[in-house]
Design a protein around this motif. Sequence first.
Motif, PDB file in Angstrom:
ATOM      1  N   MET A   1       0.824  -1.193   0.000  1.00 26.58           N
ATOM      2  CA  MET A   1       0.000   0.000   0.000  1.00 26.58           C
ATOM      3  C   MET A   1       0.868   1.257   0.000  1.00 26.58           C
ATOM      4  O   MET A   1       1.897   1.304   0.655  1.00 26.58           O
ATOM      5  N   ALA A   2       0.446   2.261  -0.743  1.00 27.61           N
ATOM      6  CA  ALA A   2       1.188   3.513  -0.821  1.00 27.61           C
ATOM      7  C   ALA A   2       1.110   4.264   0.502  1.00 27.61           C
ATOM      8  O   ALA A   2       0.064   4.289   1.154  1.00 27.61           O
ATOM      9  N   THR A   3       2.225   4.880   0.885  1.00 32.80           N
ATOM     10  CA  THR A   3       2.289   5.609   2.149  1.00 32.80           C
ATOM     11  C   THR A   3       2.710   7.054   1.904  1.00 32.80           C
ATOM     12  O   THR A   3       3.715   7.320   1.233  1.00 32.80           O
ATOM     13  N   LEU A   4       1.932   7.974   2.466  1.00 34.37           N
ATOM     14  CA  LEU A   4       2.235   9.404   2.400  1.00 34.37           C
ATOM     15  C   LEU A   4       2.602   9.894   3.796  1.00 34.37           C
ATOM     16  O   LEU A   4       1.876   9.649   4.753  1.00 34.37           O
ATOM     17  N   GLU A  84       9.616   6.877   9.749  1.00 29.90           N
ATOM     18  CA  GLU A  84       8.437   7.385   9.044  1.00 29.90           C
ATOM     19  C   GLU A  84       8.833   7.956   7.688  1.00 29.90           C
ATOM     20  O   GLU A  84       8.157   7.726   6.681  1.00 29.90           O
ATOM     21  N   LEU A  85       9.922   8.707   7.661  1.00 19.80           N
ATOM     22  CA  LEU A  85      10.410   9.267   6.403  1.00 19.80           C
ATOM     23  C   LEU A  85      10.855   8.163   5.456  1.00 19.80           C
ATOM     24  O   LEU A  85      10.528   8.182   4.262  1.00 19.80           O
ATOM     25  N   GLU A  86      11.562   7.183   5.977  1.00 18.11           N
ATOM     26  CA  GLU A  86      12.131   6.132   5.127  1.00 18.11           C
ATOM     27  C   GLU A  86      11.070   5.214   4.536  1.00 18.11           C
ATOM     28  O   GLU A  86      11.235   4.711   3.425  1.00 18.11           O
ATOM     29  N   ARG A  87       9.980   4.976   5.249  1.00 17.79           N
ATOM     30  CA  ARG A  87       8.967   4.070   4.707  1.00 17.79           C
ATOM     31  C   ARG A  87       7.898   4.773   3.869  1.00 17.79           C
ATOM     32  O   ARG A  87       7.070   4.113   3.246  1.00 17.79           O
ATOM     33  N   ALA A  88       7.948   6.085   3.833  1.00 23.77           N
ATOM     34  CA  ALA A  88       6.989   6.834   3.028  1.00 23.77           C
ATOM     35  C   ALA A  88       7.338   6.721   1.544  1.00 23.77           C
ATOM     36  O   ALA A  88       8.511   6.703   1.161  1.00 23.77           O
ATOM     37  N   ASP A  89       6.300   6.672   0.714  1.00 21.73           N
ATOM     38  CA  ASP A  89       6.502   6.713  -0.735  1.00 21.73           C
ATOM     39  C   ASP A  89       6.553   8.141  -1.240  1.00 21.73           C
ATOM     40  O   ASP A  89       7.111   8.416  -2.305  1.00 21.73           O
ATOM     41  N   ALA A  90       5.950   9.065  -0.500  1.00 22.87           N
ATOM     42  CA  ALA A  90       5.942  10.480  -0.855  1.00 22.87           C
ATOM     43  C   ALA A  90       5.832  11.299   0.424  1.00 22.87           C
ATOM     44  O   ALA A  90       5.311  10.824   1.434  1.00 22.87           O
ATOM     45  N   VAL A  91       6.315  12.533   0.349  1.00 22.91           N
ATOM     46  CA  VAL A  91       6.331  13.420   1.513  1.00 22.91           C
ATOM     47  C   VAL A  91       5.616  14.723   1.156  1.00 22.91           C
ATOM     48  O   VAL A  91       5.826  15.286   0.072  1.00 22.91           O
ATOM     49  N   ASP A 111      15.870  18.727  12.624  1.00 27.93           N
ATOM     50  CA  ASP A 111      17.039  18.442  13.450  1.00 27.93           C
ATOM     51  C   ASP A 111      17.012  17.012  13.989  1.00 27.93           C
ATOM     52  O   ASP A 111      18.057  16.363  14.115  1.00 27.93           O
ATOM     53  N   GLN A 112      15.836  16.520  14.308  1.00 28.20           N
ATOM     54  CA  GLN A 112      15.713  15.142  14.795  1.00 28.20           C
ATOM     55  C   GLN A 112      15.981  14.135  13.682  1.00 28.20           C
ATOM     56  O   GLN A 112      16.563  13.067  13.915  1.00 28.20           O
ATOM     57  N   VAL A 113      15.578  14.459  12.468  1.00 23.97           N
ATOM     58  CA  VAL A 113      15.636  13.500  11.361  1.00 23.97           C
ATOM     59  C   VAL A 113      16.983  13.503  10.640  1.00 23.97           C
ATOM     60  O   VAL A 113      17.387  12.503  10.052  1.00 23.97           O
ATOM     61  N   ILE A 114      17.691  14.620  10.698  1.00 25.22           N
ATOM     62  CA  ILE A 114      18.985  14.700  10.019  1.00 25.22           C
ATOM     63  C   ILE A 114      20.025  13.908  10.802  1.00 25.22           C
ATOM     64  O   ILE A 114      20.401  14.262  11.923  1.00 25.22           O
ATOM     65  N   VAL A 115      20.475  12.805  10.211  1.00 24.33           N
ATOM     66  CA  VAL A 115      21.530  11.984  10.808  1.00 24.33           C
ATOM     67  C   VAL A 115      22.590  11.744   9.740  1.00 24.33           C
ATOM     68  O   VAL A 115      22.334  11.078   8.728  1.00 24.33           O
ATOM     69  N   VAL A 116      23.757  12.302   9.947  1.00 21.45           N
ATOM     70  CA  VAL A 116      24.843  12.175   8.979  1.00 21.45           C
ATOM     71  C   VAL A 116      25.221  10.707   8.813  1.00 21.45           C
ATOM     72  O   VAL A 116      25.408   9.977   9.798  1.00 21.45           O
ATOM     73  N   GLY A 117      25.307  10.270   7.571  1.00 23.31           N
ATOM     74  CA  GLY A 117      25.630   8.883   7.276  1.00 23.31           C
ATOM     75  C   GLY A 117      24.412   8.004   7.090  1.00 23.31           C
ATOM     76  O   GLY A 117      24.528   6.862   6.659  1.00 23.31           O
ATOM     77  N   THR A 120      21.446  11.802   5.518  1.00 21.27           N
ATOM     78  CA  THR A 120      22.183  12.851   4.814  1.00 21.27           C
ATOM     79  C   THR A 120      23.674  12.566   4.930  1.00 21.27           C
ATOM     80  O   THR A 120      24.087  11.668   5.669  1.00 21.27           O
ATOM     81  N   GLY A 121      24.461  13.309   4.162  1.00 24.15           N
ATOM     82  CA  GLY A 121      25.909  13.184   4.299  1.00 24.15           C
ATOM     83  C   GLY A 121      26.519  12.006   3.591  1.00 24.15           C
ATOM     84  O   GLY A 121      27.631  11.598   3.919  1.00 24.15           O
ATOM     85  N   SER A 122      25.822  11.442   2.607  1.00 21.21           N
ATOM     86  CA  SER A 122      26.378  10.344   1.823  1.00 21.21           C
ATOM     87  C   SER A 122      25.851  10.453   0.400  1.00 21.21           C
ATOM     88  O   SER A 122      24.975  11.270   0.103  1.00 21.21           O
ATOM     89  N   ASP A 123      26.382   9.623  -0.503  1.00 22.64           N
ATOM     90  CA  ASP A 123      25.906   9.645  -1.884  1.00 22.64           C
ATOM     91  C   ASP A 123      24.495   9.093  -2.011  1.00 22.64           C
ATOM     92  O   ASP A 123      23.763   9.464  -2.932  1.00 22.64           O
ATOM     93  N   THR A 124      24.128   8.214  -1.097  1.00 33.04           N
ATOM     94  CA  THR A 124      22.796   7.592  -1.166  1.00 33.04           C
ATOM     95  C   THR A 124      22.110   7.642   0.196  1.00 33.04           C
ATOM     96  O   THR A 124      22.029   6.639   0.911  1.00 33.04           O
ATOM     97  N   PRO A 125      21.616   8.813   0.599  1.00 38.74           N
ATOM     98  CA  PRO A 125      20.854   8.895   1.856  1.00 38.74           C
ATOM     99  C   PRO A 125      19.660   7.952   1.818  1.00 38.74           C
ATOM    100  O   PRO A 125      19.164   7.587   0.737  1.00 38.74           O
ATOM    101  N   SER A 126      19.176   7.572   2.982  1.00 37.44           N
ATOM    102  CA  SER A 126      18.180   6.505   3.085  1.00 37.44           C
ATOM    103  C   SER A 126      16.829   6.828   2.451  1.00 37.44           C
ATOM    104  O   SER A 126      16.051   5.925   2.152  1.00 37.44           O
ATOM    105  N   ALA A 127      16.523   8.113   2.239  1.00 40.65           N
ATOM    106  CA  ALA A 127      15.248   8.477   1.609  1.00 40.65           C
ATOM    107  C   ALA A 127      15.455   9.114   0.231  1.00 40.65           C
ATOM    108  O   ALA A 127      14.522   9.683  -0.331  1.00 40.65           O
ATOM    109  N   ALA A 128      16.646   9.002  -0.300  1.00 39.55           N
ATOM    110  CA  ALA A 128      16.980   9.666  -1.560  1.00 39.55           C
ATOM    111  C   ALA A 128      16.007   9.282  -2.676  1.00 39.55           C
ATOM    112  O   ALA A 128      15.620   8.117  -2.816  1.00 39.55           O
ATOM    113  N   GLY A 129      15.619  10.285  -3.457  1.00 37.27           N
ATOM    114  CA  GLY A 129      14.769  10.047  -4.613  1.00 37.27           C
ATOM    115  C   GLY A 129      13.282  10.086  -4.356  1.00 37.27           C
ATOM    116  O   GLY A 129      12.484  10.153  -5.301  1.00 37.27           O
TER     117      GLY A 129
END
Length: 218
Positions: A1-4, A84-91, A111-117, A120-129
């Motif tokens: 199922m799609a998740t927003l 929540e961000l990582e399992r969402a299909d759209a934000v 600030d809570q969601v930004i975690v380097v490595g 963010t902070g890598s070529d392929t962040p966990s929610a990229a795209g």
Amino acid sequence: MATLLHIDSSLFPQEASVSRDVAASFRKTWEAEHPGGTVIYRDLADAPIPHLDGQAAAAGFVAPEDRTPEQAAAFALREELISELERADAVLIGAPMYNFTIPSTLKAWLDQVIVVGRTTGSDTPSAAGKPATVVASRGGGYGPGTPRESFEFVLTYLDKVLGEGGFKLDVEFIVPELTLAETTPGMEELIDLAKASRTQAHEAAESRAKALAANIAA
């Protein structure tokens, strides 16, 4: 199922908030396309996210298996929000301009969601795209060529942190302007422009939701 993942940050209820109202048009269209889908909703005015503290910040630089019990407990909220961000299909984010920038509650979420490595902070962040739609309402006009162009720090900031400089989401901004025209003395001549901007924003939100929903499997 799609998740927003839907985040609102306006201080005001929908009837008094353009960002909430336009975001609601997006969500209504999305849900019509995905009636069996899931919406993760965060109302940051009704239930503010606490500011990041030292313990939770430090835990973000320690591998999960190496965290102390105190660090693990402090990181629990960050893990919940990031997941929540990582399992969402759209934000979808409602981000009104307050004092030239984003609401402090939205900054606390970031600030809570930004975690380097990780996010963010890598070529392929966990929610990229992932597609992200930001409804960035503002009381005046801050576009290119306007007297207050240099005072605009909502799109400037969010484009970097959500886009290529941070999460690497596929970000699109919907910007209803002049939202204070109907209530602010001296802005009367801008009321028609404000109404047109709001109408266009609703149309853009509905169009964006429909297009994204069509590209995401139910």
